[in-house]
Design a protein around this motif. Structure first.
Motif, PDB file in Angstrom:
ATOM      1  N   UNK B 374       5.011 -35.014 -11.586  1.00  0.00           N
ATOM      2  CA  UNK B 374       6.310 -34.777 -10.975  1.00  0.00           C
ATOM      3  C   UNK B 374       6.242 -33.566 -10.063  1.00  0.00           C
ATOM      4  N   UNK B 375       7.177 -33.495  -9.142  1.00  0.00           N
ATOM      5  CA  UNK B 375       7.195 -32.341  -8.248  1.00  0.00           C
ATOM      6  C   UNK B 375       8.428 -32.381  -7.369  1.00  0.00           C
ATOM      7  N   UNK B 376       8.701 -31.263  -6.700  1.00  0.00           N
ATOM      8  CA  UNK B 376       9.864 -31.230  -5.822  1.00  0.00           C
ATOM      9  C   UNK B 376      10.118 -29.828  -5.318  1.00  0.00           C
ATOM     10  N   UNK B 387      20.283 -34.954  13.165  1.00  0.00           N
ATOM     11  CA  UNK B 387      21.380 -34.316  13.876  1.00  0.00           C
ATOM     12  C   UNK B 387      22.406 -33.604  13.025  1.00  0.00           C
ATOM     13  N   UNK B 388      22.232 -33.578  11.705  1.00  0.00           N
ATOM     14  CA  UNK B 388      23.183 -32.856  10.861  1.00  0.00           C
ATOM     15  C   UNK B 388      22.509 -31.564  10.378  1.00  0.00           C
ATOM     16  N   UNK B 389      22.923 -30.443  10.973  1.00  0.00           N
ATOM     17  CA  UNK B 389      22.248 -29.167  10.739  1.00  0.00           C
ATOM     18  C   UNK B 389      22.777 -28.475   9.484  1.00  0.00           C
ATOM     19  N   UNK B 390      21.983 -27.504   8.995  1.00  0.00           N
ATOM     20  CA  UNK B 390      22.428 -26.547   7.975  1.00  0.00           C
ATOM     21  C   UNK B 390      22.917 -27.196   6.686  1.00  0.00           C
ATOM     22  N   UNK B 391      22.293 -28.251   6.288  1.00  0.00           N
ATOM     23  CA  UNK B 391      22.640 -28.846   5.000  1.00  0.00           C
ATOM     24  C   UNK B 391      21.457 -28.587   4.068  1.00  0.00           C
ATOM     25  N   UNK B 392      21.637 -27.699   3.116  1.00  0.00           N
ATOM     26  CA  UNK B 392      20.531 -27.385   2.220  1.00  0.00           C
ATOM     27  C   UNK B 392      20.483 -28.386   1.074  1.00  0.00           C
ATOM     28  N   UNK B 393      19.293 -28.577   0.553  1.00  0.00           N
ATOM     29  CA  UNK B 393      19.148 -29.528  -0.537  1.00  0.00           C
ATOM     30  C   UNK B 393      17.986 -29.163  -1.428  1.00  0.00           C
ATOM     31  N   UNK B 394      17.985 -29.759  -2.615  1.00  0.00           N
ATOM     32  CA  UNK B 394      16.843 -29.572  -3.514  1.00  0.00           C
ATOM     33  C   UNK B 394      16.673 -30.859  -4.301  1.00  0.00           C
ATOM     34  N   UNK B 395      15.419 -31.226  -4.554  1.00  0.00           N
ATOM     35  CA  UNK B 395      15.184 -32.492  -5.229  1.00  0.00           C
ATOM     36  C   UNK B 395      13.891 -32.513  -6.009  1.00  0.00           C
ATOM     37  N   UNK B 396      13.815 -33.479  -6.922  1.00  0.00           N
ATOM     38  CA  UNK B 396      12.577 -33.671  -7.674  1.00  0.00           C
ATOM     39  C   UNK B 396      12.229 -35.150  -7.721  1.00  0.00           C
ATOM     40  N   UNK B 397      10.995 -35.398  -8.120  1.00  0.00           N
ATOM     41  CA  UNK B 397      10.483 -36.755  -8.169  1.00  0.00           C
ATOM     42  C   UNK B 397       9.657 -36.919  -9.445  1.00  0.00           C
TER      43      UNK B 397
END
Lengths: 513, 513
Positions: B374-376, B387-397
């Protein structure tokens, strides 16, 4: 990296969380019933070798198969020949090379020794040539294709794994298939099929159980008024045999299939138009009258038996099979009178001109105007195309997309099928967040799906998050709550608020898990 | 229809009923945990527009994307130009027409005015040209491609549906992806990814919860000894900044990533080899020593803070973020000391040179030799490409295929994960079959998955069917049973037989449903 305006290929769809929960509700309901009847799930790859698929769906079907371009330097495998002096020299794709050079040198190219008149002449023929070329080239640059249905991959699976399989093999499969059809309302280029089949068992118990599976799954989904139509291809063949026109079996079937739209007289006209004699058409009419709505199944079968007389053994065999299926059904469900009324014999049912050889089924709802929401039948030689002869099978399919539309229109999705997170904890400030963390984990330890809003945004924003996500409860934690240890539990539907200890909340929210 | 010898495209797999039950066990376990933490499922189509995918995975990645051939007469959309007299005439694919005519007329063709020497000369250049042509032509004859991962389609989804989405958007997605990689042991061309991401929330609570999700899901699957490594890209960048080599960030990261294999001294050598000074290499070494195994996380972070001093604000920010994550984790799990030992700070962890900008994770089991399961990590600009700026995110797999192999090797699949049908009713003869039918339906009405063997085959065959299908119980119905009404229930594992009434049997088999 340049910015790409996001779009979807036509005929394909995204599924939102709300849609996914509903789709899973349908699939899970059907799968649960399949399992209860002893069917086990398999999956096959999305890609099959092109040769596995081509020639199995007719010419029109072949055209609708999505082909995958060979990966990497796919042109290097092309095989061309050139006559040098006396010898044929075989090598890779100088054609492609020439095309490239010309294309690059002159932005398009034209054989130099072609004059204008000749040129315009050839242009006229372009469309015809192009179509031919498209298919020739496709064969060379593509070896794989996307699954077109679940039936052919299943046949391939059975043949490849025959030594590991314990027959009769009862499998179900729920996976997407792809067709390059022209997209339109309700018709997609990627859609799920939902199939169950048993191979290696001629017993008509299987047919009877499929009727029960249809009845149980659709009833569980909340449908109240639907028909399971049944027919047998042997009866259809028997009619053709009785009137002495077995070689016009196909034309006859097509005409019969139109009964719903054009009525008895229309079918007779249609038959005469396609080359049947008046006498023959009238004989077919006598079958239709014998099968008319209002007669019980027993009466219909008696009528048909009478008309067949000694003229079609195959027709009589068809009647016998249907009788046996009904016999099984009634033995299995002596107490279920509701089921009896949903089953209907319909000798005009054909299910396309495909591989079916015995009983065939079709399911329609009467609550909504919609095509069939399921169908299937028995086939005697599905695996023959892969070299395994004499393996009989029978299978059914659920039309999941149509069932979705039906449930939506009838408002039959249960409220639970729209719910993910059970409770949101509000987040007023750092102190409240800190206070909330162990509460959050206590809820989850009790298997309650819970979220803490991840920042101290305005309460309105947090509430609309809960609303949009269909979260039924919100726990509000402010100064009072932290002091007293009693949390405010808000029911989002009624708007009611209660001050409760966390254990009481867990007890209340955990109900029904 | 000619017979096709069945085969599968290389790098693809069929999943048998036994495998499917195990795979579903893994997916269901992970999905249940995702849902408990407030993540909701979405699905995106298998096909994306080619332009959605290209340029997102680097040049090597682009080559591994499976392209779908435009359907139908796909060449007719090709755009070629030809200079006729003074004018450029634009029309469709006369190139293709010419190719076809020549190809058909002479089984391969060759420009007539090319001599042998010239010809052999061009042949030498074929491979180079072909590669170019393959990609040029692919662009023209293919507009769609198969999903390469779940991340880019997710970014596309978020941008396309931004007006309907209530942020922060917590979604999970479990679907197959396709890569034209060279197949080898454990590497397939079609495999499932199992991802959860949240976008629109900078809170480090999300990172902390992902650690808990990993811990809970893997523990539920029976894993006992695994490590969740954590790092922060800002710490890595801070190291480069501290030694004054931010433009060699990439080279430094690659060298650090090799620590496991080549040790401290090896990394120093590697750094010098790639152009760092000895002094710089020694400074990097001091970070490695500060982070060495055996130190607590608190100690490690203190050490790092000391070395950064005032030389890297970004590095200090990285430390702060990690501290906050650990803070959240400990507040959420004050009673879970087992969890604390599973988390490990490792400043050499890099997770590839991709889009991550904050915390990164990697999970490894210590019970089996196996790459990461697993990792992320956090990314600050995933949707910017659409085209959609400044959207932060975090995810795992989760690496489902590897987890499958681990569970298989450690024998961790529960017995229930191999069970479909609960009970088979034997079929001795017509009388017994008749007697069995209502019993079969009673079992199913009690939600017990049951089958009646569909023909009166030899008992041995019926028993081996039950054995092969892992059916734990068989009900035997013979003359005695029909007379007394007491059925023989055989436990297939112990071989034990009991004579019981159907109600008792239902009570016994229905336990735990």
């Amino acid at each position: 990296m340049s910015i790409t305006k996001p779009s979807l290929p036509k005929g394909t769809r995204d599924f939102s969380p709300q849609e996914m929960v509903k789709r899973n509700y349908i699939f899970d309901t059907i799968k649960t019933v399949f399992k209860k009847y002893g069917y086990a799930e398999i999956q096959t790859p999305s890609m099959e070798n092109l040769q596995t698929l081509t020639g199995k769906y007719g010419d029109e079907g072949d055209k609708l198969i999505f082909k995958i371009l060979n990966s990497g330097n796919y042109l290097s495998d092309l095989d061309f020949r050139y006559k040098l002096g006396e010898e044929w020299i075989k090598f890779n794709a100088e054609t492609a090379l020439y095309l490239l050079k010309k294309f690059e040198d002159s932005s398009g190219f034209m054989p130099e020794n072609l004059d204008e008149r000749q040129f315009l002449n050839t242009v006229k023929n372009i469309p015809r040539y192009l179509e031919k070329l498209s298919s020739t080239l496709a064969k060379n640059i593509s070896e794989k294709a996307l699954r077109y249905d679940l039936t052919v991959p299943f046949a391939r699976y059975v043949v490849m794994h025959q030594s590991e399989i314990s027959f009769p093999f009862k499998r179900f499969q729920v996976q997407p298939v792809w067709r390059a059809d022209r997209p339109q309302k309700g018709r997609y280029r990627e859609f799920y099929q939902c199939d169950a089949d048993v191979v290696g068992s001629p017993s008509l118990l299987n047919e009877a159980e499929f009727i029960l599976i249809y009845h149980e799954a659709l009833s569980k989904l909340g449908l109240k008024d639907f028909n399971i139509k049944i027919n047998n291809r042997k009866i259809l063949y028997g009619i053709a045999e009785t009137i002495g026109q077995t070689d016009k079996f196909m034309e006859m079937t097509i005409a019969l299939d139109k009964l719903d739209k054009i009525g008895n007289i229309g079918v007779t006209d249609e038959l005469i138009k396609t080359g049947f004699s008046e006498l023959e058409a009238v004989e077919v009419l006598s079958f239709l009258i014998a099968d008319q709505t209002g007669f019980t199944i027993g009466k219909k079968l008696d009528n048909l038996r009478l008309i067949f007389g000694t003229r079609s053994k195959i027709g009589l065999k068809g009647i016998e099979e249907i009788e046996k299926v009904f016999d099984y059904v009634s033995k299995l469900t002596s107490d279920n009178s509701e089921l009896a009324t949903t089953i209907e014999l319909d000798i005009t049912l054909a299910r396309g001109l495909n591989y079916y050889t015995g009983c065939i089924f079709e399911v329609k709802t009467n609550e909504v105007t919609m095509g069939s929401i399921g169908g299937g039948g028995r086939y005697d030689d599905l695996t023959g195309m892969f070299g395994l002869k004499d393996l009989t099978g029978v299978g059914i399919s659920f039309g999941a997309d149509r069932i979705y539309d039906v449930l939506e229109e009838l408002n039959l999705f249960p409220a639970s099928a729209a719910q993910g997170t059970k409770v949101l904890i509000s987040n007023f400030d750092e102190a409240a967040e800190l206070y909330a963390l162990p509460i959050l984990q206590q809820l989850r330890t009790a298997n309650i799906s819970a979220e803490l809003y991840p920042s101290s945004a305005k309460l309105k924003k947090q509430m609309s998050y809960a609303h949009d996500k269909n979260i039924p409860y919100v726990i509000l934690i402010g100064g009072d709550e932290m002091e007293s240890g009693l949390l405010t539990l808000k029911d989002m539907q009624s708007g009611e608020q209660q001050k409760l200890g966390i254990k009481t909340i867990i007890g209340q929210l955990g109900k029904g898990l």
